[in-house]
Design an enzyme around this catalytic site. Structure first.
Site, PDB file in Angstrom:
ATOM      1  N   GLU A 153       0.860  -1.023  -0.062  1.00 17.38           N
ATOM      2  CA  GLU A 153       0.009  -0.048   0.014  1.00 17.38           C
ATOM      3  C   GLU A 153       0.966   1.353   0.045  1.00 17.38           C
ATOM      4  O   GLU A 153       1.794   1.463   0.951  1.00 17.38           O
ATOM      5  CB  GLU A 153      -0.877   0.148   1.291  1.00 17.38           C
ATOM      6  CG  GLU A 153      -1.963  -1.101   1.051  1.00 17.38           C
ATOM      7  CD  GLU A 153      -2.762  -0.937   2.522  1.00 17.38           C
ATOM      8  OE1 GLU A 153      -4.085  -1.170   2.284  1.00 17.38           O
ATOM      9  OE2 GLU A 153      -2.264  -0.882   3.487  1.00 17.38           O
ATOM     10  N   ASN A 191      -5.660  -3.197   6.611  1.00 15.67           N
ATOM     11  CA  ASN A 191      -6.038  -3.539   8.063  1.00 15.67           C
ATOM     12  C   ASN A 191      -7.369  -2.947   8.500  1.00 15.67           C
ATOM     13  O   ASN A 191      -7.623  -3.234   9.441  1.00 15.67           O
ATOM     14  CB  ASN A 191      -4.865  -2.674   8.868  1.00 15.67           C
ATOM     15  CG  ASN A 191      -3.437  -3.435   8.813  1.00 15.67           C
ATOM     16  OD1 ASN A 191      -3.447  -4.864   8.874  1.00 15.67           O
ATOM     17  ND2 ASN A 191      -2.319  -3.148   8.909  1.00 15.67           N
TER      18      ASN A 191
END
Length: 286
Positions: A153, A191
């Site tokens: 990411e 997450n």
């Protein structure tokens, strides 16, 4: 800007894995910890993993040797040791710790050095301010285990320059990863989805809905996940899972991000997962 020399701050599982990724693609990677013993332990762990990959035919002896030749250990942070193209912070999800290390390297590294964070939940804009060079600061979040998982990411802070983003996005591709651009939001994408799922699995265990084995079996057999959420929490580190949940809860103020009391008790008891030898499951630490 060509990235030929990288320093990775932190010798834990993620830091070691990230250093291995760079070294395996011909980039000199300097793995840094405050203690020489921690650096030596991390380098030995990487070599052990590479030996296992050779035995299984995943890499050749030559590839192993080349990776090790590009790996180096660092303890002291000086202007000389910080003369690198990129610094990747991968220390604990603890703001004072991150502030201290980022402000230090921000002062020591050359002006054109990019600083990235492997944080899994903390604001890139905030961390960029700690570094003193927010336009040269970016999120570069690898997934565990870094040598295996393809996703990275890439997150711009409010002040991150387009040039910095382009360099890191291209670098991720060069080291065999798939970069995904995400906005600077707590937990980013991975997450924000995964950690609450783990937290909910812990709630189902605490409430006696099913055993830990059966909860994990549901995820593996029903969702086709490679491992169950409780085993995954042990792999990530239950302390890390708790830290991320606390960031999500603090940033969004939503009850759905409330850390499970059982998770908190596990961490208080030192049952951190694989790294401590005991979590939701027990592990052989030999």
């Amino acid at each position: 800007m060509a990235i030929k020399k990288v320093m990775v701050l932190g010798t834990g599982q993620m830091g070691s894995g990230i250093a291995q990724v760079f070294a395996s693609h011909g980039i000199d990677a300097y793995l840094r910890s405050r203690k020489e013993a921690s650096v030596e332990k991390a380098l030995a762990r990487i070599e052990k993993g590479l030996n296992r990959n050779v035995e299984k035919g995943r890499i050749t002896e030559e590839q192993k040797a080349d990776t090790l030749a590009h790996l180096h250990g660092v303890v002291e942070l000086t202007e000389e040791t910080c003369k690198v193209d990129l610094i990747v912070e991968s220390v604990a999800e603890d703001l004072p710790v991150k502030e201290d290390i980022l402000s230090t390297v921000g002062k020591l590294a050359p002006a054109d050095t990019i600083i990235a964070s492997n944080t899994s939940s903390v604001s890139i804009t905030l961390l960029g301010n700690y570094s003193g060079r927010p336009e040269k600061f970016i999120g570069m979040h690898f997934f565990n285990p870094a040598p295996v998982m393809k996703l990275v990411e890439v997150t711009k802070g409010l002040a991150t320059s387009d040039e910095t983003f382009t360099v890191i996005r291209d670098l991720a591709s060069e080291v065999g990863k798939t970069p995904v651009a995400v906005h600077d939001s707590a937990g980013f994408v991975g997450n924000r989805i995964m950690i609450p799922m783990i937290n909910e699995a812990i709630f189902t265990l605490m409430e006696g809905v099913a055993s830990k084995e059966d909860i994990d079996a549901v995820a593996k057999l029903g969702f086709n996940h490679p491992m169950g959420p409780l085993a995954l929490s042990d792999l990530i580190g239950n302390d890390t899972v708790l830290a991320i949940m606390e960031v999500l809860y603090d940033q969004f103020g939503d009850q759905k991000y409330r850390p499970c009391p059982l998770l908190r008790k596990m961490v208080e008891a030192g049952y951190l997962g694989r790294k401590s030898g005991k979590g939701f499951y027990e592990y052989n630490k030999k």
